[in-house]
Enzyme design. Sequence first.
Site, short mmCIF file in Angstrom:
data_model
loop_
_atom_site.label_atom_id
_atom_site.label_comp_id
_atom_site.label_asym_id
_atom_site.label_seq_id
_atom_site.Cartn_x
_atom_site.Cartn_y
_atom_site.Cartn_z
N HIS A 11 0.85 -1.20 0.00
CA HIS A 11 0.00 0.00 0.00
C HIS A 11 0.88 1.24 0.00
O HIS A 11 2.10 1.15 0.21
CB HIS A 11 -0.88 -0.01 1.26
CG HIS A 11 -0.06 0.03 2.52
ND1 HIS A 11 0.37 -1.12 3.14
CD2 HIS A 11 0.47 1.06 3.21
CE1 HIS A 11 1.10 -0.79 4.19
NE2 HIS A 11 1.20 0.52 4.25
N HIS A 56 6.28 5.89 -0.96
CA HIS A 56 6.90 4.63 -1.38
C HIS A 56 5.97 3.46 -1.06
O HIS A 56 5.11 3.56 -0.19
CB HIS A 56 8.24 4.43 -0.68
CG HIS A 56 8.12 4.30 0.80
ND1 HIS A 56 7.96 5.40 1.63
CD2 HIS A 56 8.08 3.22 1.61
CE1 HIS A 56 7.85 4.98 2.87
NE2 HIS A 56 7.92 3.67 2.90
P1 ATP Z 1 5.02 -4.69 10.65
O1 ATP Z 1 5.17 -3.55 11.61
O2 ATP Z 1 4.51 -5.96 11.27
O3 ATP Z 1 6.22 -4.88 9.81
P2 ATP Z 1 3.57 -2.85 9.03
O4 ATP Z 1 4.78 -1.97 9.18
O5 ATP Z 1 2.97 -3.03 7.68
O6 ATP Z 1 3.86 -4.28 9.62
P3 ATP Z 1 2.44 -1.00 10.84
O7 ATP Z 1 3.71 -0.96 11.64
O8 ATP Z 1 1.15 -0.95 11.57
O9 ATP Z 1 2.39 -2.29 9.95
O10 ATP Z 1 2.51 0.20 9.81
C1 ATP Z 1 1.44 0.54 8.96
C2 ATP Z 1 1.97 1.48 7.88
O11 ATP Z 1 2.48 2.67 8.49
C3 ATP Z 1 3.14 0.91 7.08
O12 ATP Z 1 3.08 1.47 5.77
C4 ATP Z 1 4.35 1.42 7.80
O13 ATP Z 1 5.47 1.53 6.93
C5 ATP Z 1 3.88 2.80 8.24
N1 ATP Z 1 4.53 3.20 9.48
C6 ATP Z 1 4.66 2.46 10.60
N2 ATP Z 1 5.28 3.15 11.57
C7 ATP Z 1 5.55 4.37 11.06
C8 ATP Z 1 6.16 5.55 11.56
N3 ATP Z 1 6.64 5.62 12.79
N4 ATP Z 1 6.27 6.62 10.73
C9 ATP Z 1 5.79 6.57 9.49
N5 ATP Z 1 5.19 5.49 8.94
C10 ATP Z 1 5.07 4.40 9.71
#
Ligand code: ATP
Length: 190
Positions: A45, A132
Amino acid sequence: MGVIRTFIAIRLPGEIERALGRLAAGIRPAWPERGVRWVKAENIHLTLRFLGATEEERVGGIGEGLAAVAGEHEAFELALAGSGCFPNGRRPRVIWTGVADDAGRLVALQSDIEGLVRELGWEAETRDYRPHLTLGRVRQGVKPPQGYWCGDPPAMTFAVGAVELIESALQPGGAEYRTRYTAPLRGRGV
Ligand code: ATP
Ligand code: MG
């Protein structure tokens, strides 16, 4: 009511998800087998804003705000463009594919969403927005492989017709996403 983990994102058409899944499968053999957590194709996404901890009772208000912002932006097209690693190719943490946003439509939408979440009380995001599509997350300390490890995406475009508020449930097997609110852009499907 409880607290959930949320973010605002653009979901991709199935054919784009599948093309990115094939791209990831193509570069996967170059990386150490357990060195990267690859994102399932259907979970790839375009994040607009990570909200993190969100009280359940705020979901409706965020949705209303998103509907208002989305209604001010026309639906638009993005093209897949380029690939790379954050923070850089020597110390990769995130393997990604980019999008071409030549008319600045994505950045304009993201900037209005940033304004909305600030109004709703979130702290300002200090880092620049770098759109990205995350294909994989590299485990700490894993070195980039030699040679061809980050393929270019196929030349494909897709229509952006809505933004979504998504709940992310962190599970041992990877995050599970559930759309809590869909806000259509103006003129979608016209
Ligand atoms: P996992 O953490 O299990 O690898 P994930 O990263 O897809 O899975 P989330 O951590 O809930 O799930 O993140 C959801 C989305 O938000 C993803 O696109 C992730 O890259 C983005 N994201 C997560 N943390 C941050 C942050 N601190 N700042 C910006 N974007 C973030
Ligand atoms: Mg994460």
